[in-house]
Write an enzyme that holds these catalytic residues in place. Structure first.
Site, PDB file in Angstrom:
ATOM      1  N   ASP A 146     -39.006 -29.769  15.860  1.00 51.94           N
ATOM      2  CA  ASP A 146     -40.032 -28.689  15.745  1.00 51.94           C
ATOM      3  C   ASP A 146     -39.977 -28.201  14.350  1.00 51.94           C
ATOM      4  O   ASP A 146     -40.704 -27.363  13.937  1.00 51.94           O
ATOM      5  CB  ASP A 146     -39.869 -27.628  16.829  1.00 51.94           C
ATOM      6  CG  ASP A 146     -38.281 -27.051  16.634  1.00 51.94           C
ATOM      7  OD1 ASP A 146     -37.570 -27.344  16.139  1.00 51.94           O
ATOM      8  OD2 ASP A 146     -38.166 -26.119  17.591  1.00 51.94           O
ATOM      9  N   SER A 147     -38.925 -28.596  13.560  1.00 53.37           N
ATOM     10  CA  SER A 147     -38.798 -28.453  11.992  1.00 53.37           C
ATOM     11  C   SER A 147     -40.278 -28.838  11.349  1.00 53.37           C
ATOM     12  O   SER A 147     -40.700 -28.415  10.224  1.00 53.37           O
ATOM     13  CB  SER A 147     -37.875 -29.140  11.134  1.00 53.37           C
ATOM     14  OG  SER A 147     -37.710 -30.342  11.656  1.00 53.37           O
ATOM     15  N   GLU A 156     -25.559 -26.905  13.947  1.00 51.15           N
ATOM     16  CA  GLU A 156     -26.182 -26.716  12.707  1.00 51.15           C
ATOM     17  C   GLU A 156     -25.495 -25.533  12.346  1.00 51.15           C
ATOM     18  O   GLU A 156     -25.311 -24.264  12.708  1.00 51.15           O
ATOM     19  CB  GLU A 156     -27.659 -26.400  13.358  1.00 51.15           C
ATOM     20  CG  GLU A 156     -28.386 -26.097  11.872  1.00 51.15           C
ATOM     21  CD  GLU A 156     -30.025 -26.201  12.035  1.00 51.15           C
ATOM     22  OE1 GLU A 156     -30.342 -26.475  13.239  1.00 51.15           O
ATOM     23  OE2 GLU A 156     -30.758 -25.606  11.053  1.00 51.15           O
ATOM     24  N   GLU A 162     -32.323 -26.065  22.607  1.00 56.56           N
ATOM     25  CA  GLU A 162     -31.622 -25.272  21.816  1.00 56.56           C
ATOM     26  C   GLU A 162     -30.761 -24.196  22.567  1.00 56.56           C
ATOM     27  O   GLU A 162     -31.181 -23.449  23.586  1.00 56.56           O
ATOM     28  CB  GLU A 162     -32.149 -24.480  20.773  1.00 56.56           C
ATOM     29  CG  GLU A 162     -32.834 -25.044  19.702  1.00 56.56           C
ATOM     30  CD  GLU A 162     -33.564 -24.473  18.430  1.00 56.56           C
ATOM     31  OE1 GLU A 162     -33.301 -23.307  18.564  1.00 56.56           O
ATOM     32  OE2 GLU A 162     -34.112 -25.373  17.753  1.00 56.56           O
ATOM     33  N   ASP A 220     -38.075 -32.381  20.257  1.00 58.01           N
ATOM     34  CA  ASP A 220     -37.602 -31.259  20.565  1.00 58.01           C
ATOM     35  C   ASP A 220     -38.475 -30.569  21.578  1.00 58.01           C
ATOM     36  O   ASP A 220     -39.698 -30.774  21.327  1.00 58.01           O
ATOM     37  CB  ASP A 220     -37.798 -30.465  19.344  1.00 58.01           C
ATOM     38  CG  ASP A 220     -36.461 -30.085  18.592  1.00 58.01           C
ATOM     39  OD1 ASP A 220     -35.397 -30.273  19.014  1.00 58.01           O
ATOM     40  OD2 ASP A 220     -36.321 -29.942  17.156  1.00 58.01           O
TER      41      ASP A 220
HETATM   42  O1  KIV Z   1     -36.176 -29.142  14.299  1.00 57.94           O
HETATM   43  C1  KIV Z   1     -35.455 -30.055  13.690  1.00 57.94           C
HETATM   44  O2  KIV Z   1     -35.725 -30.775  12.762  1.00 57.94           O
HETATM   45  C2  KIV Z   1     -33.946 -29.882  14.277  1.00 57.94           C
HETATM   46  C3  KIV Z   1     -32.853 -30.683  13.158  1.00 57.94           C
HETATM   47  C4  KIV Z   1     -32.943 -29.865  11.732  1.00 57.94           C
HETATM   48  C5  KIV Z   1     -31.811 -30.858  13.758  1.00 57.94           C
HETATM   49  O3  KIV Z   1     -33.654 -29.451  15.069  1.00 57.94           O
END
Ligand code: KIV
Length: 297
Positions: free
Chosen positions: A72-73, A213, A146, A115
């Protein structure tokens, strides 16, 4: 007389993008949970990157990446948001579908994780399962969520119903406001103890992978040694984890701001994106990335 070979419509090159119309059969077996567990048991490092679209997914696969994460980045990277909090399930479904299609087009072998975004699993175990099914039906093979504590019951519930789960502890970006910013987690004794307890409970609940993380290197190395059934994947967690993940744009240097300390720009010294992706896989596998003196706490 023309020397040009006539093209059929099937051979006509697409004017957009670069995915080949067909590709040679995969050069390795598809990555799945048993090979990932074997890698963890043997101590072979697992190389993971984020991917948000078909072309980069296919390129990372060709470079030998073990796992791709539709993170979700993408809220920050693709949508220009300030955090991952505003990413919707529908957006995650769209990008998961694109990445999965890219992998299928090239007979890709990477394990695909997506995610669960903020708000798609917090209400109830049933909501989490419904959201997980949405992403699995878009092509994900595993979902990531998470946090510890209350999530443990949710993880057990969806794993029992056939959805592989990757947990995520340490800096959990969806709760950045509650954490008070993007800070290293598990530095003091009580938060380290909580992280250890959560990680053990997540493994017992059936999580097969665990992203750590921004966690001190010594703590994540200790945890990695303890969790035989759950492969730890570090991002800013030192070299002692079972594998590593980075945001693809960050490791390609596609970043206008100051990259976080745990990022290495693999384009520096590479003459192509393909080369940079291969260099990342190689550096993770041979343990030269991350370098704890530069990329860890
Ligand atoms: O959302 C994401 O890309 C992540 C990674 C940074 C582990 O959770």
């Amino acid at each position: 007389m023309s020397t040009t070979t006539p093209t059929t419509s099937a051979q006509t090159a697409s004017p957009y993008g670069t995915l080949p119309p067909a590709s040679a059969p995969a050069s390795r077996k598809p990555v799945s949970l048993p090979p990932l567990a074997d890698m963890h048991a043997r101590g072979e490092k697992i190389a993971m990157l984020t991917a948000y679209d078909a072309t980069f997914a296919a390129m990372a696969d060709a470079a030998g990446i073990d796992c791709l994460l539709v993170g979700d980045s993408l809220g920050m990277v693709c949508q220009g948001l300030h955090s991952t909090v505003g990413v919707s399930l529908d957006t995650m479904r769209y990008h998961t579908d694109s990445v999965s299609r890219g992998l299928r087009r090239v007979q890709g072998t990477a394990w695909l994780i997506a995610d669960l975004p903020f708000g798609s699993y917090q209400e109830s175990r049933e909501q989490a399962l419904r959201s997980a099914i949405t992403l699995m039906q878009a092509g994900a093979q595993m979902v990531k969520l998470e946090g510890g504590g209350w999530t443990i019951d949710t993880v057990r519930f969806i794993v029992e119903r056939g959805v592989p789960v990757c947990a995520h502890l340490g800096l959990t970006p969806q709760t950045v406001h509650a954490l008070g910013g993007y800070r290293v987690q598990g530095r003091d004794e009580s938060s380290a103890a909580r992280l250890l307890d959560d990680a053990r409970a997540l493994q017992d609940a059936g999580a097969a992978m665990l992203v750590l993380e921004m966690v001190p290197a010594a703590l994540s190395a200790r945890l990695t040694g303890e969790l035989a059934q759950c492969a730890t994947i570090g991002i800013g967690a030192g070299r002692g984890t079972a594998g590593q993940v980075l945001v693809m744009h960050d490791m390609l240097g596609v970043n206008l701001g100051k990259p976080p300390k745990f990022v290495r720009n693999f384009m520096a010294g590479s003459d192509s994106i393909e080369h940079a992706l291969r260099a990342y896989v190689h550096a993770v596998k041979d343990g030269t990335f991350p370098d704890d003196s530069l990329h860890a706490w």
